[in-house]
Design a protein around this motif. Sequence first.
Motif, PDB file in Angstrom:
ATOM      1  N   GLU A   1       5.239  -2.413   8.195  1.00  0.00           N
ATOM      2  CA  GLU A   1       6.007  -1.313   7.608  1.00  0.00           C
ATOM      3  C   GLU A   1       7.389  -1.834   7.233  1.00  0.00           C
ATOM      4  O   GLU A   1       8.111  -2.373   8.069  1.00  0.00           O
ATOM      5  CB  GLU A   1       6.144  -0.157   8.599  1.00  0.00           C
ATOM      6  CG  GLU A   1       6.887   1.029   7.994  1.00  0.00           C
ATOM      7  CD  GLU A   1       7.000   2.207   8.956  1.00  0.00           C
ATOM      8  OE1 GLU A   1       7.830   3.089   8.698  1.00  0.00           O
ATOM      9  OE2 GLU A   1       6.263   2.234   9.967  1.00  0.00           O
TER      10      GLU A   1
ATOM     11  N   ARG B   1       0.860  -1.175   0.000  1.00  0.00           N
ATOM     12  CA  ARG B   1       0.000   0.000   0.000  1.00  0.00           C
ATOM     13  C   ARG B   1       0.900   1.230   0.000  1.00  0.00           C
ATOM     14  O   ARG B   1       1.698   1.431   0.920  1.00  0.00           O
ATOM     15  CB  ARG B   1      -0.914   0.018   1.217  1.00  0.00           C
ATOM     16  CG  ARG B   1      -1.899   1.205   1.176  1.00  0.00           C
ATOM     17  CD  ARG B   1      -2.655   1.406   2.468  1.00  0.00           C
ATOM     18  NE  ARG B   1      -3.474   0.250   2.785  1.00  0.00           N
ATOM     19  CZ  ARG B   1      -3.444  -0.380   3.956  1.00  0.00           C
ATOM     20  NH1 ARG B   1      -2.625   0.027   4.904  1.00  0.00           N
ATOM     21  NH2 ARG B   1      -4.222  -1.423   4.171  1.00  0.00           N
ATOM     22  N   ARG B   2       0.764   2.021  -1.054  1.00  0.00           N
ATOM     23  CA  ARG B   2       1.565   3.239  -1.182  1.00  0.00           C
ATOM     24  C   ARG B   2       0.645   4.350  -1.682  1.00  0.00           C
ATOM     25  O   ARG B   2      -0.049   4.164  -2.684  1.00  0.00           O
ATOM     26  CB  ARG B   2       2.725   3.004  -2.156  1.00  0.00           C
ATOM     27  CG  ARG B   2       3.719   4.142  -2.231  1.00  0.00           C
ATOM     28  CD  ARG B   2       4.733   3.904  -3.334  1.00  0.00           C
ATOM     29  NE  ARG B   2       5.657   2.816  -3.047  1.00  0.00           N
ATOM     30  CZ  ARG B   2       6.529   2.332  -3.937  1.00  0.00           C
ATOM     31  NH1 ARG B   2       6.564   2.817  -5.164  1.00  0.00           N
ATOM     32  NH2 ARG B   2       7.338   1.343  -3.599  1.00  0.00           N
TER      33      ARG B   2
ATOM     34  N   ASP C   1       7.235   1.670   2.997  1.00  0.00           N
ATOM     35  CA  ASP C   1       6.035   1.130   2.345  1.00  0.00           C
ATOM     36  C   ASP C   1       5.290   0.213   3.317  1.00  0.00           C
ATOM     37  O   ASP C   1       5.900  -0.400   4.201  1.00  0.00           O
ATOM     38  CB  ASP C   1       6.413   0.322   1.099  1.00  0.00           C
ATOM     39  CG  ASP C   1       6.731   1.215  -0.095  1.00  0.00           C
ATOM     40  OD1 ASP C   1       6.352   2.396  -0.060  1.00  0.00           O
ATOM     41  OD2 ASP C   1       7.358   0.725  -1.051  1.00  0.00           O
ATOM     42  N   ILE C   2       3.980   0.111   3.141  1.00  0.00           N
ATOM     43  CA  ILE C   2       3.165  -0.781   3.977  1.00  0.00           C
ATOM     44  C   ILE C   2       2.908  -2.073   3.199  1.00  0.00           C
ATOM     45  O   ILE C   2       2.341  -2.049   2.104  1.00  0.00           O
ATOM     46  CB  ILE C   2       1.829  -0.125   4.369  1.00  0.00           C
ATOM     47  CG1 ILE C   2       2.078   1.238   5.044  1.00  0.00           C
ATOM     48  CG2 ILE C   2       1.030  -1.056   5.295  1.00  0.00           C
ATOM     49  CD1 ILE C   2       2.957   1.184   6.268  1.00  0.00           C
TER      50      ILE C   2
ATOM     51  N   ILE D   1       2.603  -3.170  12.159  1.00  0.00           N
ATOM     52  CA  ILE D   1       1.907  -1.946  12.597  1.00  0.00           C
ATOM     53  C   ILE D   1       0.418  -2.210  12.814  1.00  0.00           C
ATOM     54  O   ILE D   1      -0.277  -1.405  13.416  1.00  0.00           O
ATOM     55  CB  ILE D   1       2.096  -0.788  11.598  1.00  0.00           C
ATOM     56  CG1 ILE D   1       1.564  -1.175  10.209  1.00  0.00           C
ATOM     57  CG2 ILE D   1       3.546  -0.352  11.531  1.00  0.00           C
ATOM     58  CD1 ILE D   1       1.486  -0.013   9.243  1.00  0.00           C
ATOM     59  N   LYS D   2      -0.052  -3.372  12.322  1.00  0.00           N
ATOM     60  CA  LYS D   2      -1.463  -3.707  12.526  1.00  0.00           C
ATOM     61  C   LYS D   2      -1.639  -5.216  12.390  1.00  0.00           C
ATOM     62  O   LYS D   2      -1.076  -5.832  11.493  1.00  0.00           O
ATOM     63  CB  LYS D   2      -2.343  -2.976  11.501  1.00  0.00           C
ATOM     64  CG  LYS D   2      -3.845  -3.162  11.718  1.00  0.00           C
ATOM     65  CD  LYS D   2      -4.637  -2.365  10.689  1.00  0.00           C
ATOM     66  CE  LYS D   2      -6.138  -2.548  10.887  1.00  0.00           C
ATOM     67  NZ  LYS D   2      -6.926  -1.825   9.872  1.00  0.00           N
TER      68      LYS D   2
ATOM     69  N   GLU E   1      -0.337  -6.082   8.721  1.00  0.00           N
ATOM     70  CA  GLU E   1       0.176  -4.936   7.976  1.00  0.00           C
ATOM     71  C   GLU E   1       1.546  -4.617   8.556  1.00  0.00           C
ATOM     72  O   GLU E   1       1.701  -4.455   9.771  1.00  0.00           O
ATOM     73  CB  GLU E   1      -0.766  -3.737   8.089  1.00  0.00           C
ATOM     74  CG  GLU E   1      -2.071  -3.950   7.346  1.00  0.00           C
ATOM     75  CD  GLU E   1      -2.905  -2.680   7.232  1.00  0.00           C
ATOM     76  OE1 GLU E   1      -2.355  -1.577   7.502  1.00  0.00           O
ATOM     77  OE2 GLU E   1      -4.087  -2.791   6.865  1.00  0.00           O
TER      78      GLU E   1
END
Length: 707
Positions: free
Chosen positions: A278, A204-205, A221-222, A238-239, A276
Amino acid sequence: MSEQAGKHVYRIEGLSCTNCAAKFERNVTELPNVTAAKVNFGAGKISIEGEATLAEIEAAGAFENLKVQEEQDTTVRVVEKESFLKKHSQLLLSLGLIILAMASQLINGEEFILTEGLYILAIVIGGVSLFKEGLTDLFKLNFSMQSLMTIAIIGAALIGEWAEGSIVVILFAISEALERFSMDKARQSIRSLMEIAPKEALIRRNNLEQLLPVSQIEVGDIMIIKPGQKIAMDGQVIKGHSSVNQAAITGESVPVEKQINDEIFAGTLNEEGLLEVEVTKRVNDTTIAKIIHLVEEAQGERAPAQAFVDKFAKYYTPAIMGIAALIVVVPPVFFAGDFQMWLYQGLSLLVVGCPCSLVISTPVSIVSAIGNAAKNGVLVKGGIYLEEIGQLKAIAFDKTGTLTKGTPVVTDFLTTDSTKEDEYFTLIATLEANSQHPLASAILKRADEKALLYQTLTVDDFTSITGKGLQGTIAGTTYFVGSAKLFAAILPENPTINETYQAFQQQGKTVLMLGTAETILAVIAVADELRESSQSVLTQLHEMGIAHTIMLTGDNLTTAQSIGQKVGVTEIKGDLMPEDKLTAIQSLKQTYEKVAMIGDGVNDAPALAASSVGIAMGGAGTDTALETADVALMGDDLQKLPFIVKLSRQTLSIIKQNITFSLAIKLIAVLLVIPGWLTLWIAIIADMGATLLVTLNGLRLMKVKAK
């Protein structure tokens, strides 16, 4: 590829023997714009300084039909897979001609022109590449395996031994094919590491999800990782929450729970939840990339045994040629021997004297062992360290983070009033929440587990009493939390508490008390938990014959003795500064010669550097450990220590077996010359058999397993 200046690394496919590697290295070095070249035979790589095209490099390896690819080239090369028949057409045709020649010999006799013609055709077709390289090497006075074989086959032709000459050609070709297959098998362990990380990831960017190649993924980037997917990049959660199988990196058999802020490694497998992550490192900087690079470098490092063999082979080959020449000349000239018979014996000795099995005996073992260790979560930096570990007589252990987990926990909590346990623990936690004391985290963690509302209490007049403890007023009452020194005035008035305190001290625990100026209310003991595996690891090491185990720690001697006695080390030293650990290692080396130090790779750096082998715990999450230690236990798992000792000893044993067997075959061949019993076909079978046996023996190291 356009020509590029500087240093470049390329992967090589088809490199089967050390002689071929040396020849390829020379050929590349002789290219017009190349200043230096170095082949890493174990890893199948070549480093080049200067300018060269892929076509030029492949041309330098045309004698072995080597294929070359840039190290960082991640594109999939579409290569038409050759059928077995096409790949080995020359070999099969030559073999067919020999079978026809043998049939003709049975029917028409050996002197029949068709019989000889078929044998000659088999020699030419099966040996064209051999003769091309052999003659080139002879003109350069490079006495390679090909040149020795060429001399032997030409000699056999001159004395009319067509059948045996053709058999030498076919068996040599078979030997080459099998040797190439065996070395590819040995390198497979590192190739499997290279293939475990995906080549693309869902990223995801700018609020847009897209599937990107790893080369285009940036730090920050994620990365979105679904259940059952392999993880492509290193990062931080991060999630989400999941269990991740890290066996490929750390060798851990049990999946590890991952929560927010936990590290994630490329090449590991997300088993359950959606994560998720990073991205924290680019593709060439990931832990798996570093492991692969270090393992490949390690496979290129020459072990002492290999250095000895290479030096020995340098003088051995000319010596064999000299002995063969003497066998041809001396009996006919001085003892009226039959020239043709002794020429045949000399040629046979040239064939069996080929140093192939001797030269490959060590590298195939080192490559197999280092690759196997990496797959089991142990990173060994080179063959020299494998040999050193195999000869260890003593091992020194750091305590914190090595024999213990390195994170203190509350082990005991006793109060003067059992009905007020939670109340008193809440008071301690409230004061410790304002502290920077190393033990505060353990107390607060236990308070959180007990769901105590210590954050709701207000502390007035909070004071840290240096070297003793803490003081603060809660709800109008002043409380103290600290060591026995803080309660020295009233501790003698509480004999039960004093006895409890002394008992905890003897167990190596750190003891704190809660009280007021007049009375002691509670005693809390905190200790660094022992690793579950420490005791069994020490037992295994002693059973394996490690003569001396010693614990070196900066912790106080009482705590050190308590931990040391539980795990079973033979000697305990406490209250040590880093320089004291260094002195201890130097002293151990004088007594035991080969000494390992195992620690965290940072605080114990001087001792790790001074030891015969420095072993770092938890290499997977620590760049320092990966780069400074000789050996890194990737999974922070002490149980890998007996495994690497066992693997190293087996490696040493197999190297000795291989060298002894190779030399014994050569000696037997020399002895067979005396009665004139050595034949060309016996010679080539002995040489081929020795090469294959030492290779297969070395490959056994890939099967050694960690418990």
